[in-house]
Write a protein that holds these residues in place. Structure first.
Motif, PDB file in Angstrom:
ATOM      1  N   ALA A   1     -51.498  32.538  43.181  1.00 64.77           N
ATOM      2  CA  ALA A   1     -50.245  32.638  42.429  1.00 64.77           C
ATOM      3  C   ALA A   1     -49.745  31.236  42.127  1.00 64.77           C
ATOM      4  CB  ALA A   1     -49.189  33.405  43.225  1.00 64.77           C
ATOM      5  N   ALA A   2     -49.119  31.093  40.966  1.00 59.79           N
ATOM      6  CA  ALA A   2     -48.553  29.802  40.568  1.00 59.79           C
ATOM      7  C   ALA A   2     -47.175  30.043  39.978  1.00 59.79           C
ATOM      8  CB  ALA A   2     -49.461  29.116  39.561  1.00 59.79           C
ATOM      9  N   ASP A   3     -46.149  29.482  40.611  1.00 64.17           N
ATOM     10  CA  ASP A   3     -44.782  29.624  40.132  1.00 64.17           C
ATOM     11  C   ASP A   3     -44.503  28.626  39.021  1.00 64.17           C
ATOM     12  OD1 ASP A   3     -44.257  31.611  41.969  1.00 64.17           O
ATOM     13  OD2 ASP A   3     -43.421  30.243  43.456  1.00 64.17           O
ATOM     14  N   GLU A   4     -43.391  28.834  38.338  1.00 60.50           N
ATOM     15  CA  GLU A   4     -42.969  27.899  37.301  1.00 60.50           C
ATOM     16  C   GLU A   4     -42.644  26.537  37.888  1.00 60.50           C
ATOM     17  OE1 GLU A   4     -42.958  28.231  33.952  1.00 60.50           O
ATOM     18  OE2 GLU A   4     -43.968  30.121  34.343  1.00 60.50           O
ATOM     19  N   ASP A   5     -42.142  26.535  39.136  1.00 59.77           N
ATOM     20  CA  ASP A   5     -41.935  25.236  39.775  1.00 59.77           C
ATOM     21  C   ASP A   5     -43.298  24.744  40.250  1.00 59.77           C
ATOM     22  OD1 ASP A   5     -42.491  26.806  41.977  1.00 59.77           O
ATOM     23  OD2 ASP A   5     -40.537  26.576  42.914  1.00 59.77           O
ATOM     24  N   SER A   6     -43.360  23.794  41.111  1.00 61.90           N
ATOM     25  CA  SER A   6     -44.639  23.197  41.468  1.00 61.90           C
ATOM     26  C   SER A   6     -45.345  23.883  42.638  1.00 61.90           C
ATOM     27  CB  SER A   6     -44.435  21.716  41.789  1.00 61.90           C
ATOM     28  OG  SER A   6     -43.474  21.582  42.817  1.00 61.90           O
TER      29      SER A   6
ATOM     30  N   ALA B   1     -53.972  17.768  32.701  1.00 61.30           N
ATOM     31  CA  ALA B   1     -52.709  17.919  31.983  1.00 61.30           C
ATOM     32  C   ALA B   1     -51.957  19.164  32.431  1.00 61.30           C
ATOM     33  CB  ALA B   1     -52.978  17.992  30.484  1.00 61.30           C
ATOM     34  N   ARG B   2     -52.494  19.878  33.406  1.00 64.19           N
ATOM     35  CA  ARG B   2     -51.830  21.080  33.908  1.00 64.19           C
ATOM     36  C   ARG B   2     -52.101  21.226  35.399  1.00 64.19           C
ATOM     37  NH1 ARG B   2     -55.152  25.259  35.192  1.00 64.19           N
ATOM     38  NH2 ARG B   2     -57.309  25.104  34.531  1.00 64.19           N
ATOM     39  N   ARG B   3     -51.315  22.057  36.038  1.00 64.22           N
ATOM     40  CA  ARG B   3     -51.584  22.412  37.432  1.00 64.22           C
ATOM     41  C   ARG B   3     -52.691  23.450  37.452  1.00 64.22           C
ATOM     42  NH1 ARG B   3     -46.061  22.933  37.105  1.00 64.22           N
ATOM     43  NH2 ARG B   3     -44.965  21.116  37.885  1.00 64.22           N
ATOM     44  N   PRO B   4     -53.329  23.664  38.598  1.00 66.41           N
ATOM     45  CA  PRO B   4     -54.349  24.720  38.672  1.00 66.41           C
ATOM     46  C   PRO B   4     -53.731  26.074  38.344  1.00 66.41           C
ATOM     47  CG  PRO B   4     -54.348  23.361  40.660  1.00 66.41           C
ATOM     48  CD  PRO B   4     -53.167  22.960  39.850  1.00 66.41           C
ATOM     49  N   GLY B   5     -54.512  26.943  37.706  1.00 65.71           N
ATOM     50  CA  GLY B   5     -54.034  28.266  37.328  1.00 65.71           C
ATOM     51  C   GLY B   5     -54.615  29.359  38.195  1.00 65.71           C
ATOM     52  N   VAL B   6     -54.001  30.523  38.139  1.00 67.41           N
ATOM     53  CA  VAL B   6     -54.470  31.677  38.906  1.00 67.41           C
ATOM     54  C   VAL B   6     -55.940  31.927  38.580  1.00 67.41           C
ATOM     55  CG1 VAL B   6     -54.184  34.163  39.245  1.00 67.41           C
ATOM     56  CG2 VAL B   6     -52.167  32.693  39.023  1.00 67.41           C
ATOM     57  N   GLY B   7     -56.721  32.085  39.634  1.00 70.03           N
ATOM     58  CA  GLY B   7     -58.151  32.325  39.479  1.00 70.03           C
ATOM     59  C   GLY B   7     -59.005  31.071  39.620  1.00 70.03           C
TER      60      GLY B   7
ATOM     61  N   LEU C   1     -49.435  27.580  51.006  1.00 68.03           N
ATOM     62  CA  LEU C   1     -48.568  27.176  49.904  1.00 68.03           C
ATOM     63  C   LEU C   1     -48.686  25.676  49.697  1.00 68.03           C
ATOM     64  CD1 LEU C   1     -45.388  29.313  50.625  1.00 68.03           C
ATOM     65  CD2 LEU C   1     -47.273  29.804  49.065  1.00 68.03           C
ATOM     66  N   VAL C   2     -48.870  25.280  48.452  1.00 72.78           N
ATOM     67  CA  VAL C   2     -49.090  23.884  48.099  1.00 72.78           C
ATOM     68  C   VAL C   2     -48.120  23.498  46.994  1.00 72.78           C
ATOM     69  CG1 VAL C   2     -50.787  22.290  47.127  1.00 72.78           C
ATOM     70  CG2 VAL C   2     -51.528  24.073  48.690  1.00 72.78           C
ATOM     71  N   GLU C   3     -47.609  22.286  47.067  1.00 71.83           N
ATOM     72  CA  GLU C   3     -46.778  21.761  45.989  1.00 71.83           C
ATOM     73  C   GLU C   3     -47.561  20.673  45.271  1.00 71.83           C
ATOM     74  OE1 GLU C   3     -42.294  20.054  45.184  1.00 71.83           O
ATOM     75  OE2 GLU C   3     -42.883  20.619  47.199  1.00 71.83           O
ATOM     76  N   PHE C   4     -47.772  20.856  43.977  1.00 67.71           N
ATOM     77  CA  PHE C   4     -48.508  19.891  43.182  1.00 67.71           C
ATOM     78  C   PHE C   4     -47.550  18.939  42.486  1.00 67.71           C
ATOM     79  CE2 PHE C   4     -51.680  23.183  43.629  1.00 67.71           C
ATOM     80  CZ  PHE C   4     -52.835  22.445  43.833  1.00 67.71           C
ATOM     81  N   VAL C   5     -47.973  17.694  42.346  1.00 71.03           N
ATOM     82  CA  VAL C   5     -47.221  16.710  41.582  1.00 71.03           C
ATOM     83  C   VAL C   5     -47.145  17.196  40.142  1.00 71.03           C
ATOM     84  CG1 VAL C   5     -47.337  14.343  40.697  1.00 71.03           C
ATOM     85  CG2 VAL C   5     -47.906  14.798  43.070  1.00 71.03           C
ATOM     86  N   ASP C   6     -46.039  16.938  39.480  1.00 70.87           N
ATOM     87  CA  ASP C   6     -45.915  17.272  38.057  1.00 70.87           C
ATOM     88  C   ASP C   6     -47.088  16.640  37.316  1.00 70.87           C
ATOM     89  OD1 ASP C   6     -45.237  17.277  35.304  1.00 70.87           O
ATOM     90  OD2 ASP C   6     -43.118  17.389  35.826  1.00 70.87           O
TER      91      ASP C   6
ATOM     92  N   ALA D   1     -49.766  29.174  45.461  1.00 68.41           N
ATOM     93  CA  ALA D   1     -50.361  29.842  46.623  1.00 68.41           C
ATOM     94  C   ALA D   1     -51.880  29.761  46.503  1.00 68.41           C
ATOM     95  CB  ALA D   1     -49.911  31.292  46.680  1.00 68.41           C
ATOM     96  N   ILE D   2     -52.524  29.218  47.519  1.00 64.64           N
ATOM     97  CA  ILE D   2     -53.973  29.081  47.558  1.00 64.64           C
ATOM     98  C   ILE D   2     -54.511  30.039  48.606  1.00 64.64           C
ATOM     99  CG2 ILE D   2     -55.908  27.488  47.893  1.00 64.64           C
ATOM    100  CD1 ILE D   2     -54.026  26.634  45.626  1.00 64.64           C
ATOM    101  N   ARG D   3     -55.425  30.931  48.200  1.00 67.58           N
ATOM    102  CA  ARG D   3     -56.046  31.853  49.150  1.00 67.58           C
ATOM    103  C   ARG D   3     -57.245  31.157  49.777  1.00 67.58           C
ATOM    104  NH1 ARG D   3     -55.423  36.434  50.891  1.00 67.58           N
ATOM    105  NH2 ARG D   3     -54.048  37.189  49.267  1.00 67.58           N
ATOM    106  N   VAL D   4     -57.179  31.018  51.101  1.00 65.18           N
ATOM    107  CA  VAL D   4     -58.270  30.432  51.880  1.00 65.18           C
ATOM    108  C   VAL D   4     -58.743  31.532  52.823  1.00 65.18           C
ATOM    109  CG1 VAL D   4     -58.947  28.603  53.467  1.00 65.18           C
ATOM    110  CG2 VAL D   4     -57.205  28.146  51.728  1.00 65.18           C
TER     111      VAL D   4
END
Length: 99
Positions: free
Chosen positions: A44-49, A76-82, A61-66, A52-55
């Protein structure tokens, strides 16, 4: 050996570098105090940073830099679902809990 316990893993720092990879989910470190390598699928990826990474059967839960502030110009983007990703963090914090 001690008794196994359930733990919550917290990654206190934002993640600035990551890579799309293949391979099994993993949380690993070479030695105590060494950086920790985490590999898993984006669940899952929220609009904020927050992402959720399934291990395996667990979620981290991980927070990515903008992406604008990323140290990797090609991202140019954060990782996406899948996406199956891997990143390294200098440290994790582990908190035991009971179910």
């Amino acid at each position: 050996m001690g008794t196994p316990v359930d733990v919550e893993i917290e990654i206190p720092d934002e993640i600035a570098q990551w890579a799309v990879v293949d391979g099994p989910a993993v949380v690993a470190s070479d030695a105590p105090g060494s950086p920790v390598r985490i590999r898993g699928a984006v669940a899952a990826a929220d609009e904020d940073s927050v992402t959720a990474i399934r291990v395996g059967a667990d979620i981290v839960l991980v927070e990515f830099v903008d992406p604008v502030n990323s140290t990797q110009a090609d991202q140019a983007r954060r990782p996406g679902v899948g996406d199956f990703i891997e990143f390294t963090t200098p440290r994790i914090e582990v908190y035991p809990y009971s179910v």
